[in-house]
Design an enzyme around this catalytic site. Structure first.
Site, PDB file in Angstrom:
ATOM      1  N   VAL A  86       0.845  -1.192   0.000  1.00  0.00           N
ATOM      2  CA  VAL A  86       0.000   0.000   0.000  1.00  0.00           C
ATOM      3  C   VAL A  86       0.884   1.247   0.000  1.00  0.00           C
ATOM      4  O   VAL A  86       1.679   1.453   0.911  1.00  0.00           O
ATOM      5  CB  VAL A  86      -0.952   0.006   1.207  1.00  0.00           C
ATOM      6  CG1 VAL A  86      -1.815   1.276   1.194  1.00  0.00           C
ATOM      7  CG2 VAL A  86      -1.838  -1.234   1.202  1.00  0.00           C
ATOM      8  N   LYS A  87       0.707   2.054  -1.015  1.00  0.00           N
ATOM      9  CA  LYS A  87       1.521   3.266  -1.193  1.00  0.00           C
ATOM     10  C   LYS A  87       0.787   4.448  -0.561  1.00  0.00           C
ATOM     11  O   LYS A  87      -0.335   4.792  -0.967  1.00  0.00           O
ATOM     12  CB  LYS A  87       1.746   3.493  -2.690  1.00  0.00           C
ATOM     13  CG  LYS A  87       2.915   4.380  -3.040  1.00  0.00           C
ATOM     14  CD  LYS A  87       3.128   4.339  -4.557  1.00  0.00           C
ATOM     15  CE  LYS A  87       4.281   5.205  -4.983  1.00  0.00           C
ATOM     16  NZ  LYS A  87       4.430   5.197  -6.463  1.00  0.00           N
ATOM     17  N   VAL A  88       1.421   5.060   0.430  1.00  0.00           N
ATOM     18  CA  VAL A  88       0.791   6.078   1.261  1.00  0.00           C
ATOM     19  C   VAL A  88       1.585   7.375   1.181  1.00  0.00           C
ATOM     20  O   VAL A  88       2.818   7.348   1.266  1.00  0.00           O
ATOM     21  CB  VAL A  88       0.717   5.609   2.736  1.00  0.00           C
ATOM     22  CG1 VAL A  88       0.064   6.658   3.615  1.00  0.00           C
ATOM     23  CG2 VAL A  88      -0.013   4.275   2.844  1.00  0.00           C
TER      24      VAL A  88
END
Length: 219
Positions: A86-88
């Site tokens: 998950v790219k945050v």
């Protein structure tokens, strides 16, 4: 050092995978739009298609900017496939979400890192990867490689397991310099990765070998 390809183009991902050196893929909304992938379900299906090609590490970026929405969107992305990271974004609620995801065993990539302090916060929160953007720093006359060096020093000082994922790579020299500085991962366009293959002396040497073989074979 791991090699990720920074694209949403399936043909380019397959080409890098076939080369035998690919460890993962990073994407973002801009790269999806570049490939004409629009609409939530189409984006989800595209992530699934990417996961079918590569062995691991597919960064899928959340669009949300508040804690509750980042968590909701991130959990949905992580549920698509165990390969999803998950790219945050590096914002306050993003850091809080990274801490939450870390407690749940969900891998994260903290993106849009432009300072060592930002990388330190992300590592403290338990990010799997931090993504310093070299090229964009270079664009404003700041040395992106110095940032890689500073983050490496800080992480080594305190034994952080967070991996440095050098992003916004503009060419083969960026990749080599990141390797020299100890970046754990680079993510780059296919052209930059393939550019590592090229050297004029290799081309001229091969041409000479083939010409000499032809003479010896009487051709």
């Amino acid at each position: 050092m791991k090699f990720f390809i920074d694209t949403a183009n399936l043909d380019q991902i397959r080409e890098a995978q076939d080369l035998g050196i690919l460890d993962g893929v990073t994407t973002n909304p801009s790269l999806m739009a570049k490939e004409g992938i629009t609409g939530e379900q189409n984006v989800i299906n595209h992530y699934k298609a990417i996961c079918d090609i590569v062995d691991n590490n597919v960064s899928a970026e959340v669009i949300a900017t508040t804690f509750d929405e980042i968590v909701k969107e991130g959990e949905a992305l992580a549920a698509l496939n165990p390969k999803i990271v998950v790219k945050v974004p590096m914002i306050k609620d993003g850091v809080k979400a990274i801490k939450y995801f870390s407690s749940k065993g969900i891998k994260t990539n903290c993106t849009l890192i432009f300072s060592a302090g930002q990388a330190l916060l992300a590592a403290k929160a338990g990010a799997t990867y931090v993504s310093p953007f070299l090229g964009r720093l270079d664009d404003i006359s700041s040395d992106g490689l110095v940032l890689i060096e500073d983050i490496r020093t800080i992480f080594d000082n305190y034994g952080y397991e967070t991996q440095i994922l050098a992003a916004s790579i503009r060419g083969p020299l960026h990749i080599v310099n990141c390797a020299k500085l100890g970046a754990d991962v680079i993510t780059a366009p296919l052209a930059a990765i393939v550019g590592l293959l090229k050297h004029p002396l290799t081309d001229s040497g091969l041409a000479t070998f083939l010409a000499d073989h032809a003479k010896a074979a009487g051709k």
